[in-house]
Design an enzyme around this catalytic site. Sequence first.
Site, PDB file in Angstrom:
ATOM      1  N   LYS A 124       0.860  -1.190   0.000  1.00 22.86           N
ATOM      2  CA  LYS A 124       0.000   0.000   0.000  1.00 22.86           C
ATOM      3  C   LYS A 124       0.890   1.232   0.000  1.00 22.86           C
ATOM      4  CE  LYS A 124      -4.490   0.838   0.051  1.00 22.86           C
ATOM      5  NZ  LYS A 124      -5.466   0.112  -0.788  1.00 22.86           N
ATOM      6  N   ASP A 164      -6.833   4.477  -5.238  1.00 18.69           N
ATOM      7  CA  ASP A 164      -7.500   4.318  -3.952  1.00 18.69           C
ATOM      8  C   ASP A 164      -8.201   5.645  -3.674  1.00 18.69           C
ATOM      9  OD1 ASP A 164      -7.479   4.129  -0.700  1.00 18.69           O
ATOM     10  OD2 ASP A 164      -7.362   2.136  -1.574  1.00 18.69           O
TER      11      ASP A 164
END
Length: 269
Positions: A124, A164
């Site tokens: 991430k 995202d």
Amino acid sequence: MSISQAIEKVEARYAHQPEFVQAVKEVAITIAPLYDAHPEYDTFKIFERLVEPDRVIAFRINWENDQGEVQVNRGWRVQFSNALGPYKGGVRFHPTVNQSVLKFLGFEQIFKNALTGLPMGGGKGGSDFDPKGKTDSEIRRFCYAFMRELHHYVNKDIDVPAGDIGVGGREVSYMFAMYKNLTHEYGGVLTGKGVGFGGSLMRTEATGYGAVYFLENMLTAQNDDIKGKRVLVSGAGNVSLHAAEKAICWVASSSLCQTHKGLYMMKRV
């Protein structure tokens, strides 16, 4: 070391990262019966190794706003586990982003990706940059600056970021453009690109639709059905929008579904 002892170790080491600690505890409690029943997992310290990312890359991002003023943000990429394949996980632009949040998301991404059955690891990344209120030119300059730092650590065979919160098709396009300029490569280093230059059809809708497909399969496993039920969708972003759209189609009659689909396609055009 039992799973409970491993949790205590994580809590002591990362007391300053509450989001990450919470994610570790939730996963640990779920797998505890299986883990403790297999001493070989502890012998090889599987869980202890899993909760420590392979690396956390932190960097500064310098960019200029429309007034020509230099702005400074922080950026990270958490490469958590590549046991199954290249690190895979989104990039988030939001003022609440910090290392704890990204470690929590990267840790859970390991399991999300493993469950697909595809050869993908977990990771991430993101920045505390706030895209709200920024002009298109400012967002473009920030994305260029972000990728100038990130491109050293990503590659289609090493780490494949995606979008995202705060990072959609526009932002991915800007980052991909800078990646090409810096590396002279046209590779699949970013997912979420436009269909015209390597992206996938229905990529935008896929996550929200997938949530409803999962719901339908869980109901089917319980000899139940989604039709006629009330569905509560939390959120106001890309995932919730398309989850609501798919839920409307499945809960309502097929005629309403076709009408809604037609209106949606008109909206997109």
